[in-house]
Design an enzyme around this catalytic site. Structure first.
Site, PDB file in Angstrom:
ATOM      1  N   HIS A  83       0.843  -1.192   0.000  1.00 43.67           N
ATOM      2  CA  HIS A  83       0.000   0.000   0.000  1.00 43.67           C
ATOM      3  C   HIS A  83       0.880   1.244   0.000  1.00 43.67           C
ATOM      4  O   HIS A  83       2.105   1.169   0.161  1.00 43.67           O
ATOM      5  CB  HIS A  83      -0.904   0.031   1.241  1.00 43.67           C
ATOM      6  CG  HIS A  83      -0.161   0.193   2.538  1.00 43.67           C
ATOM      7  ND1 HIS A  83       0.567  -0.812   3.110  1.00 43.67           N
ATOM      8  CD2 HIS A  83      -0.036   1.253   3.369  1.00 43.67           C
ATOM      9  CE1 HIS A  83       1.107  -0.391   4.230  1.00 43.67           C
ATOM     10  NE2 HIS A  83       0.767   0.869   4.413  1.00 43.67           N
ATOM     11  N   ASP A  92       0.525   5.204   1.931  1.00 40.59           N
ATOM     12  CA  ASP A  92      -0.285   5.835   2.972  1.00 40.59           C
ATOM     13  C   ASP A  92      -1.128   6.977   2.406  1.00 40.59           C
ATOM     14  O   ASP A  92      -0.646   7.796   1.617  1.00 40.59           O
ATOM     15  CB  ASP A  92       0.619   6.391   4.087  1.00 40.59           C
ATOM     16  CG  ASP A  92       1.418   5.291   4.764  1.00 40.59           C
ATOM     17  OD1 ASP A  92       0.962   4.135   4.787  1.00 40.59           O
ATOM     18  OD2 ASP A  92       2.522   5.597   5.282  1.00 40.59           O
ATOM     19  N   HIS A  97       4.805   0.284   0.258  1.00 41.15           N
ATOM     20  CA  HIS A  97       5.495  -0.459   1.309  1.00 41.15           C
ATOM     21  C   HIS A  97       4.612  -1.575   1.853  1.00 41.15           C
ATOM     22  O   HIS A  97       3.389  -1.572   1.634  1.00 41.15           O
ATOM     23  CB  HIS A  97       6.000   0.463   2.425  1.00 41.15           C
ATOM     24  CG  HIS A  97       4.945   1.294   3.065  1.00 41.15           C
ATOM     25  ND1 HIS A  97       4.413   2.423   2.479  1.00 41.15           N
ATOM     26  CD2 HIS A  97       4.310   1.182   4.257  1.00 41.15           C
ATOM     27  CE1 HIS A  97       3.503   2.959   3.256  1.00 41.15           C
ATOM     28  NE2 HIS A  97       3.403   2.212   4.355  1.00 41.15           N
TER      29      HIS A  97
HETATM   30  C1  SIN Z   1       2.889   1.384   7.702  1.00 37.27           C
HETATM   31  O1  SIN Z   1       2.321   0.740   6.836  1.00 37.27           O
HETATM   32  O2  SIN Z   1       2.798   2.600   7.758  1.00 37.27           O
HETATM   33  C2  SIN Z   1       3.754   0.667   8.713  1.00 37.27           C
HETATM   34  C3  SIN Z   1       4.948   0.048   8.110  1.00 37.27           C
HETATM   35  C4  SIN Z   1       5.733  -0.775   9.090  1.00 37.27           C
HETATM   36  O3  SIN Z   1       5.312  -0.915  10.238  1.00 37.27           O
HETATM   37  O4  SIN Z   1       6.787  -1.277   8.724  1.00 37.27           O
END
Ligand code: SIN
Length: 283
Positions: A102, A104, A259
Site C-alpha cells: 500500500h 499511505d 510499502h
Molecule cells: C505502515 O504501513 O505505515 C507501517 C509500516 C511498518 O510498520 O513497517
C-alpha cells in the site's frame, strides 16, 4: 561513484531505497547536508537512517522540516503526542498494521507526501518492511499500456480498511488500535499515472489496499487490469527490504513508493512511531 559530499548514500537496490550515513537527525543539520538529504530522498524514493534515538520532539522537528504534519485520523496516537501515530503489534496479536502492499493516505484528496517511521521496539527476528518503486513500475510498462493508463483515474477509499465494516475493525486484535471509523467514508480519485509534484517524473499510483476501481469502470471491469498492475508493481527488481533495529528510521515518499510490513514475528512486540508529512493534490 557517489557525488555526495556531506553524507554517504548507499543504494539498497538498483531501483529502490538508499541508506544515508554520516548524519545525526537529532543534531544541527547544515544547509548543504540538508540539500543532500533532500536529493537522496528524491533520487531513491525511500531513505533509511540507523542509530537515531530521537525524542518525540526531535522526530517532530525533523518531520516539520519537510512540511506541515498530516495527522492520521484513524491511528491511535502516541500518548501525549497527537501528531505521532503508533504502529504497534503486541505478542498476542495476529494482525499487524500495513501487512500488505500500500501507500499511505491515497484515500485522501491531497495524499500525504511522506511518512517517517521510527523503530522504538523491534522483534529479534522478522518485522522487516518491503518497499517498491512506483517510478520503476511505471517506467517498465509498455508505451501502449502507459497511453491507456494516462487516460484513466482510479477511485480510492479508506472505508473498507478503517471504516465500521472495515478490515481492521473485523480483525479481533486489530480494532483497539484504530479510531474514528465513522470518518472513513467517501471516495476520491487520482490519476493512475501521476506526475510527481517535486521530481516531475511519472509514477504508477494505484495500490491494492485503498484503490477500488478505475473511475467510470465497475469493480469487476477494473479487477483484471488492477491485478496485472499490482503483480507488475511488486516485481522483486523494483523492491528493497529493510531490516529494522531500535533507532532505525525509514522515510518514504508516498507518491513514489509502496510499502509492506511483514507479519512474521507472532509472539513478539513491535512498536514504531510514524509521522506523516502533508502532500498536495496529484495531477
Ligand atoms: C505502515 O504501513 O505505515 C507501517 C509500516 C511498518 O510498520 O513497517
Amino acid at each position: 561513484m557517489s557525488d555526495y559530499e556531506t553524507i554517504e548514500v548507499r543504494p539498497m537496490s538498483e531501483r529502490c531505497g538508499a541508506e544515508v550515513l554520516g548524519i545525526d537527525l537529532g543534531g544541527r543539520i547544515g544547509n548543504r547536508q540538508w540539500d543532500e538529504v533532500r536529493r537522496a530522498f528524491a533520487e531513491h524514493g525511500v531513505i533509511f537512517f540507523r542509530e537515531q534515538r530521537l525524542t518525540p520532539e526531535q522526530h517532530l522537528d525533523f518531520a516539520r522540516r519537510w512540511g506541515p504534519i498530516d495527522v492520521n485520523r484513524f491511528f491511535q496516537a502516541v500518548p501525549g503526542y497527537p501528531e505521532i501515530a503508533e504502529v504497534r503489534k503486541e505478542p498476542e496479536q495476529k494482525t499487524n498494521i500495513g501487512g500488505g502492499w500500500h501507500t499511505d493516505h491515497s484515500y485522501d484528496a491531497a495524499p500525504a507526501m511522506g511518512s517517517i517511521l521510527l523503530a522504538r521496539e523491534v522483534p529479534e527476528h522478522g518485522g522487516d518492511t518491503l518497499f517498491s518503486s512506483m517510478y520503476a513500475a511505471w517506467d517498465a510498462l509498455s508505451e501502449g499500456l502507459k497511453e491507456t493508463l494516462l487516460a484513466l483515474r482510479a477511485v480510492h477509499s479508506a472505508a473498507h480498511v478503517f471504516g465500521e465494516k472495515g478490515g481492521y475493525k473485523q480483525a479481533a486484535a486489530g480494532g483497539p488500535q484504530f479510531k474514528n471509523a465513522a470518518l472513513a467514508v467517501g471516495e476520491v480519485s487520482h490519476p493512475v499515472g501521476i506526475v510527481h509534484p517535486e521530481s516531475g517524473r511519472r509514477a504508477l499510483y494505484v495500490n491494492p489496499a485503498f484503490t477500488l476501481r478505475f473511475e467510470g469502470w465497475t469493480a469487476a471491469e477494473s479487477k483484471p487490469l488492477l491485478d496485472f498492475l499490482y503483480a507488475h508493481a511488486a516485481r522483486p527488481e523494483f523492491t528493497c527490504r529493510f531490516r529494522w533495529r531500535e533507532g532505525s528510521i525509514a522515510f518514504w515518499d508516498n507518491r513514489a513508493t509502496w510499502h509492506y510490513a511483514l507479519n512474521d514475528y507472532h509472539g513478539d512486540r513491535r512498536v514504531m512511531h510514524r509521522i506523516t508529512v502533508a502532500g498536495s493534490m496529484l495531477g
